[in-house]
Design a protein around this motif. Structure first.
Motif: not given
Length: 221
Positions: A201, A203, A208, A211
């Motif tokens: 990711p 971040t 993150s 997600d």
């Protein structure tokens, strides 16, 4: 339905999130942590933390200390939140250890340091401090124990939260055709020794990473 293996146990909310996207999940703890006592006090040094485990162990070692005089540099918002909650003055938060190391010669050449770390810490921070000839002490405050398990199936995705988890998993299992999902650059650098199928990711945090897994599974349906 595609299969995912997490090398760290997930929360109930994370499991629901991933299963809702279509992943079938196996999970285990590829490593365990043993906290150690240290006598290396923070005093007037600038403190370095590159993991939440180090922060937790630091507070265990100095439970009666007033932390308001402590200054620190750290990696990750999670570690930063833990430090500030206890009154530590966090001067800067970095997304990776390499970026923290890069700042030492630019901003902090007048400081002395204590690096609170684990027994399997990487050489990046110590080498940088040595090369800059900055005064520093190392304080191992936790021990990482590998838990290598052989898995009898191949996965489309294997999720890693630390370089140690990469070493633990790959010690008994090939990556094969699986994509490795890594929480950050240090973990992905370790995994790059075993596969080129790596995604991180933008971040480096758990939310993150979850997600990203949801988004990737939706894209591949």
């Amino acid at each position: 339905m595609r299969h995912l293996l997490s090398t760290k146990r997930l929360s109930d909310g994370e499991i629901r999130q991933l299963e809702g996207a279509g992943w079938r999940i196996d999970q285990y703890d590829a490593i365990s942590i043993e906290f150690l006592k240290t006598e290396v006090a923070p005093d007037n040094h600038l403190l370095i933390f590159t993991s939440k485990n180090a922060v937790t162990a630091f507070f265990k070692s100095f439970s009666n200390l007033n932390f308001s005089a402590c200054r620190s540099l750290c990696v990750g918002d999670g570690a930063a939140g833990m430090l500030t909650d206890k009154g530590v003055n966090v001067l800067e938060v970095f997304p990776s250890a390499s970026q923290l190391a890069g700042s030492l010669g630019e901003t902090y050449t007048g400081d002395s340091f204590v690096y609170y770390c684990g027994n399997l810490r990487l050489d990046l921070i110590p080498d940088t401090l040595d090369n800059l000839k900055l005064p520093w002490q190392e304080a191992p405050v936790y021990k990482t124990l590998l838990n290598p398990i052989k898995w009898d199936r191949e996965y489309e995705a294997v999720v890693f939260f630390s370089p140690s988890a990469v070493r633990s998993y790959t010690g008994r299992n090939p990556m094969g055709e699986a994509t490795g999902y890594c929480i950050g650059k240090t973990t992905s650098a370790e995994l790059s020794k075993y596969t080129h199928r790596i995604i991180c990711p933008k971040t480096p945090d758990r939310a993150s990473l979850m997600d990203l897994l949801v988004r990737r599974e939706n894209e591949l349906k």
